[in-house]
Scaffold this active site. Structure first.
Site, PDB file in Angstrom:
ATOM      1  N   GLU A  30       0.836  -1.210   0.000  1.00 29.72           N
ATOM      2  CA  GLU A  30       0.000   0.000   0.000  1.00 29.72           C
ATOM      3  C   GLU A  30       0.866   1.254   0.000  1.00 29.72           C
ATOM      4  OE1 GLU A  30      -1.398   1.954   3.364  1.00 29.72           O
ATOM      5  OE2 GLU A  30      -1.114   0.257   4.709  1.00 29.72           O
ATOM      6  N   LYS A  91      -5.830  10.495   0.419  1.00 33.12           N
ATOM      7  CA  LYS A  91      -5.799   9.174   1.054  1.00 33.12           C
ATOM      8  C   LYS A  91      -6.972   8.399   0.464  1.00 33.12           C
ATOM      9  CE  LYS A  91      -6.636   7.195   5.628  1.00 33.12           C
ATOM     10  NZ  LYS A  91      -6.920   7.515   7.040  1.00 33.12           N
ATOM     11  N   VAL A 111      -5.460   0.304   2.833  1.00 37.86           N
ATOM     12  CA  VAL A 111      -5.608  -1.149   2.721  1.00 37.86           C
ATOM     13  C   VAL A 111      -6.785  -1.461   1.789  1.00 37.86           C
ATOM     14  CG1 VAL A 111      -6.276  -3.233   3.992  1.00 37.86           C
ATOM     15  CG2 VAL A 111      -4.503  -1.714   4.910  1.00 37.86           C
ATOM     16  N   ASP A 143     -16.815   5.854  13.671  1.00 37.96           N
ATOM     17  CA  ASP A 143     -15.609   5.762  12.849  1.00 37.96           C
ATOM     18  C   ASP A 143     -15.136   4.311  12.758  1.00 37.96           C
ATOM     19  OD1 ASP A 143     -13.246   6.043  11.515  1.00 37.96           O
ATOM     20  OD2 ASP A 143     -12.457   7.661  12.758  1.00 37.96           O
ATOM     21  N   SER A 145     -13.276   1.777   9.930  1.00 37.14           N
ATOM     22  CA  SER A 145     -12.543   1.836   8.663  1.00 37.14           C
ATOM     23  C   SER A 145     -13.214   1.009   7.571  1.00 37.14           C
ATOM     24  CB  SER A 145     -11.126   1.330   8.865  1.00 37.14           C
ATOM     25  OG  SER A 145     -10.443   1.304   7.622  1.00 37.14           O
ATOM     26  N   ALA A 146     -13.154   1.556   6.360  1.00 41.77           N
ATOM     27  CA  ALA A 146     -13.643   0.827   5.186  1.00 41.77           C
ATOM     28  C   ALA A 146     -12.790  -0.412   4.909  1.00 41.77           C
ATOM     29  CB  ALA A 146     -13.650   1.742   3.969  1.00 41.77           C
ATOM     30  N   ASP A 147     -11.625  -0.501   5.546  1.00 45.93           N
ATOM     31  CA  ASP A 147     -10.777  -1.698   5.365  1.00 45.93           C
ATOM     32  C   ASP A 147     -11.543  -2.969   5.760  1.00 45.93           C
ATOM     33  OD1 ASP A 147      -8.764   0.062   4.720  1.00 45.93           O
ATOM     34  OD2 ASP A 147      -7.574  -0.284   6.533  1.00 45.93           O
ATOM     35  N   LYS A 164      -4.091  -1.648  14.326  1.00 49.07           N
ATOM     36  CA  LYS A 164      -3.316  -0.680  15.095  1.00 49.07           C
ATOM     37  C   LYS A 164      -3.863  -0.550  16.500  1.00 49.07           C
ATOM     38  CE  LYS A 164      -2.855   1.658  11.397  1.00 49.07           C
ATOM     39  NZ  LYS A 164      -3.352   2.424  10.433  1.00 49.07           N
TER      40      LYS A 164
HETATM   41  N1  PSU Z   1      -0.546   1.036   8.695  1.00 53.96           N
HETATM   42  C1  PSU Z   1       0.438   1.861   9.083  1.00 53.96           C
HETATM   43  N2  PSU Z   1       0.297   3.190   8.794  1.00 53.96           N
HETATM   44  C2  PSU Z   1      -0.777   3.670   8.110  1.00 53.96           C
HETATM   45  C3  PSU Z   1      -1.834   2.797   7.706  1.00 53.96           C
HETATM   46  C4  PSU Z   1      -1.635   1.483   8.028  1.00 53.96           C
HETATM   47  O1  PSU Z   1       1.416   1.430   9.690  1.00 53.96           O
HETATM   48  O2  PSU Z   1      -0.822   4.853   7.821  1.00 53.96           O
HETATM   49  C5  PSU Z   1      -3.032   3.293   6.922  1.00 53.96           C
HETATM   50  C6  PSU Z   1      -3.536   2.139   6.041  1.00 53.96           C
HETATM   51  O3  PSU Z   1      -3.503   2.579   4.715  1.00 53.96           O
HETATM   52  C7  PSU Z   1      -4.938   1.865   6.499  1.00 53.96           C
HETATM   53  C8  PSU Z   1      -5.353   3.246   6.918  1.00 53.96           C
HETATM   54  O4  PSU Z   1      -5.729   1.314   5.479  1.00 53.96           O
HETATM   55  O5  PSU Z   1      -4.194   3.717   7.625  1.00 53.96           O
HETATM   56  C9  PSU Z   1      -6.609   3.229   7.750  1.00 53.96           C
HETATM   57  O6  PSU Z   1      -7.181   4.495   7.738  1.00 53.96           O
HETATM   58  P1  PSU Z   1      -8.694   4.698   8.251  1.00 53.96           P
HETATM   59  O7  PSU Z   1      -8.659   4.354   9.700  1.00 53.96           O
HETATM   60  O8  PSU Z   1      -8.988   6.164   8.007  1.00 53.96           O
HETATM   61  O9  PSU Z   1      -9.550   3.793   7.424  1.00 53.96           O
HETATM   62 MN    MN Z   2     -11.895   6.265   9.751  1.00 59.76          MN
END
Ligand code: PSU
Ligand code: MN
Length: 305
Positions: A30, A91, A111, A143, A145-147, A164
């Site tokens: 990614e 992003k 992701v 909140d 994630s769409a992941d 995380k």
């Molecule tokens: N892993 C990391 N650093 C990051 C991310 C993942 O070590 O910055 C990113 C990935 O691209 C993941 C995104 O898909 O953060 C998730 O963002 P959100 O919570 O807004 O969906």
């Molecule tokens: Mn989010």
């Protein structure tokens, strides 16, 4: 492999195209981690190193991003370096990947965004750091994630160090279970927590060998069960930051995010940057180590497939 309608928008880097055509193992990477997850120049060094590790393991790396509206599957060294230096990039997740393509924009793929591109190109294994998930306080902020939805629908194996630890890992596991996403801890009975090898939660499934992870994925596909799979690979012991140490920093970063009214897409990048400051760079060192560790395992899975 790539649908006819998608072809005009995608550039598959020559070594990746060649590997896919001849059935050699390919690992997707990614780029939000490059554009939003780490500062320059560490982001650039990490991105180059991870590609090198995948090559050393005998697979071909394909870093995915949108550059000036082109969906790139595999970047040249110059493109990767330029992306790492570019500020103000988007992003890109499922909701806005096509927006960036239609509007000739540049962005890092999350992701979710990377899984979509990998699937379009015919790549089945993808290495990252940590996936997005259910944020702490999601019962108020919504909140999530769409992941997680992407893992439920797109057939790609995502190798991560878990969710995380800035997230609510327990709720993240619940949503993954509901959506039918297998979570396989590599060589552990416990769900890892990104910077730390352990979380308070048991791993839903455990496999110790890359070949077994590949076989599980193949079996799922053979049975017609749709969607992807999450592999949670604990950070090497030498690089981990203990859970207790991280907890204080995460809480502090969380409080700062709330106090400053950070919301939406900015939450994850904000927390990562704040934790980097609070740990004096130690979190970044661990983050780089775990991505490299995941790249190694992903290459082994790709070879076994
Ligand atoms: N892993 C990391 N650093 C990051 C991310 C993942 O070590 O910055 C990113 C990935 O691209 C993941 C995104 O898909 O953060 C998730 O963002 P959100 O919570 O807004 O969906
Ligand atoms: Mn989010």
């Amino acid at each position: 492999m790539t649908p006819e309608t998608a072809r005009p928008f995608i550039d598959i880097h020559a070594p990746v195209a060649e590997a896919l055509a001849s059935g050699k193992p390919v690992v997707a990477l990614e780029s939000t981690i490059i554009t939003h997850g780490m500062p320059y120049p560490q982001n650039s060094e990490m991105a180059a190193n991870v590609e090198k590790i995948i090559r050393e393991e005998g697979a071909v790396p394909a870093t995915i991003a949108v550059i000036d509206g082109r969906l790139k599957v595999g970047l040249s060294d110059a493109e990767r370096e330029a992306l790492a230096k570019t500020t103000g990039t988007m992003k890109l997740s499922r909701a806005d990947l096509a927006f960036a393509v239609a509007q000739d924009r540049t962005g890092g793929t999350t992701v979710a965004g990377t899984m979509i591109a990998a699937q379009l190109a015919g790549i089945r294994v993808f290495a990252t750091g940590g996936i997005g998930g259910v944020h702490k306080g999601a019962e108020k902020s919504f909140d999530i994630s769409a992941d997680l939805d992407e893992l439920a629908r797109t057939p790609v194996i995502v190798v991560s160090a878990g969710a995380k630890a800035i997230l609510d890992i327990e709720k993240t596991l619940e949503v993954l279970e509901t959506r039918g996403v297998p979570v396989v801890a590599h060589g552990s009975d416990i769900m890892p927590a990104f910077w730390s090898r352990i979380s308070p939660y048991a791993a839903p499934l455990r496999l110790d060998a890359a070949a077994d992870i590949a076989a599980f994925f193949r079996t799922r596909q053979a049975l017609g069960i749709e969607g992807g799979m999450l592999v949670a690979n604990p950070v090497p012991a030498a690089d981990e930051i203990p859970v207790e140490t991280m907890a204080g920093y995460i809480d502090a970063a969380q409080r700062d995010a709330e106090a400053q009214g950070v919301s939406g897409k900015s939450v994850t990048p904000f927390l990562l940057a704040r934790i980097l400051e609070l740990t004096n760079g130690a979190s970044l060192k661990t983050n780089i180590a775990l991505v490299e560790n995941n790249a190694r395992l992903a290459a082994k899975i790709a070879k076994a497939l």
